[in-house]
Design a protein around this motif. Structure first.
Motif, PDB file in Angstrom:
ATOM      1  N   ALA A   4       0.828  -1.202   0.000  1.00  0.00           N
ATOM      2  CA  ALA A   4       0.000   0.000   0.000  1.00  0.00           C
ATOM      3  C   ALA A   4       0.866   1.257   0.000  1.00  0.00           C
ATOM      4  O   ALA A   4       0.578   2.231  -0.714  1.00  0.00           O
ATOM      5  N   GLU A   8       1.062   4.048  -2.946  1.00  0.00           N
ATOM      6  CA  GLU A   8       0.806   5.453  -2.624  1.00  0.00           C
ATOM      7  C   GLU A   8       1.936   6.333  -3.118  1.00  0.00           C
ATOM      8  O   GLU A   8       1.709   7.426  -3.655  1.00  0.00           O
ATOM      9  N   VAL A 137      -4.925   1.245  -1.473  1.00  0.00           N
ATOM     10  CA  VAL A 137      -4.681   2.424  -0.636  1.00  0.00           C
ATOM     11  C   VAL A 137      -5.982   2.800   0.045  1.00  0.00           C
ATOM     12  O   VAL A 137      -6.990   3.048  -0.621  1.00  0.00           O
ATOM     13  N   GLU A 138      -5.966   2.838   1.374  1.00  0.00           N
ATOM     14  CA  GLU A 138      -7.189   3.132   2.107  1.00  0.00           C
ATOM     15  C   GLU A 138      -7.623   4.582   1.979  1.00  0.00           C
ATOM     16  O   GLU A 138      -8.815   4.880   1.910  1.00  0.00           O
ATOM     17  N   TYR A 140      -6.375   8.256  -0.004  1.00  0.00           N
ATOM     18  CA  TYR A 140      -5.454   9.053  -0.812  1.00  0.00           C
ATOM     19  C   TYR A 140      -6.093  10.418  -1.050  1.00  0.00           C
ATOM     20  O   TYR A 140      -7.294  10.501  -1.333  1.00  0.00           O
TER      21      TYR A 140
END
Length: 306
Positions: A4, A8, A137-138, A140
């Protein structure tokens, strides 16, 4: 180092690279069509940022500020093209460098007189605030995604302008043989003013977009100008496609290099040494990449016609 985090940082590198493309596209367009080395291009980036920040503060609307930044930079570009740049086309590159370096000083001091020495701050608009979830990605930042999409949209519009319109045909012809298109009745002075203003507008857009991520201050365009020159050397002078590919390469290499080089060095040395040496090496990485590309392709990745 998770997947992740890597993804990112790839997105951050893409955003940085595409922002750099907005700066480099106008620079390579002007250099490719006019053969002009414009060191004042970074000042037009700064003008766009200051106009955006000031109009946003006065009106409370980021979108009005963004439009004002683009128009302000375009107007400044058209003005200096008619008053100064027009007299430099038949001069050698040393004269162009000296004259446009003088414009940097004039713009810097003029901006300081109008806006003061203190930085201006530009808030991200509420509609683009916050974060969103992406695959891997939780959270962004939405604004960074907006910059990526906006830069890609500009790249597509530039492609359509250059390849599909009458103006683009004249720009491409001016790139190849300016005397011939002048002989065919094209107003070369007006064409050059339009091209210069277009390049300035794109630089102003880049400055306005970046202004919400950083402070808007005098001299903010010069560090970006250096990277923009690296982009057009890598991509090929006069090539919009080369500017796009080169800027993405620089954005990814610079961003990922700053993350991974210190991590790799920590396997061989102490953390403090790894961080300091890694920071130095990562700042050199894009120039090493440029040297490697030029060793294989001395004229850059693409020709001016691409």
């Amino acid at each position: 180092m998770t997947a992740a985090l890597i993804f990112e940082q790839v997105l951050n590198g893409l955003q940085f690279g595409l922002t750099l493309f907005l700066m480099a596209a106008g620079l390579t367009l002007v250099f490719g069509v006019m053969g002009l080395i414009n060191l004042a291009h970074g000042s037009l980036y700064m003008v766009g940022a200051f106009c955006c920040a000031w109009i946003t503060q006065q009106t409370g609307s980021f979108w009005l500020g963004l439009g004002g930044g683009v128009l302000g930079a375009a107007a400044a570009g058209a003005l200096i093209e008619m008053l100064v740049i027009r007299r430099l086309y038949d001069r050698d590159h040393l004269d162009q460098v000296l004259a446009t370096f003088a414009l940097i000083l004039i713009f810097s001091e003029g901006t300081r007189m109008v806006f003061g020495s203190m930085p201006l701050y530009l808030n991200i608009p509420a509609a683009l605030g916050g974060t969103m979830a992406l695959p891997g990605v939780e959270a962004y930042p939405v604004y960074r995604l907006f910059i990526i999409l906006a830069a890609l949209a500009v790249a597509m519009l530039l492609y359509l302008l250059i390849s599909k319109t009458r103006l683009g045909m004249r720009i491409r012809a001016g790139e190849s043989d300016r005397e011939m298109i002048a002989a065919l009745g094209v107003d070369i002075k007006t064409l050059y003013t339009i091209v210069f203003a277009l390049g300035a507008a794109i630089a102003g857009l880049s400055g306005a977009l970046v202004g919400a991520l950083r402070s808007v201050q005098v001299g903010m365009g010069e560090p970006v100008l250096i990277l923009a020159f690296v982009v057009i050397v890598i991509g090929g002078i006069g090539s919009i496609k080369g500017a796009l590919i080169g800027s993405i390469l620089i954005g990814l290499v610079d961003t990922l290099g700053r993350i991974f080089i210190p991590v790799i060095l920590k396997f061989f040395m102490e953390n403090a040494s790894a961080n300091s040496i890694g920071a130095a090496l990562s700042s050199m990485l894009i120039y090493l990449m440029m040297a490697g590309i030029l060793a294989v392709k001395p004229k850059g990745l693409f020709n001016a016609t691409n």
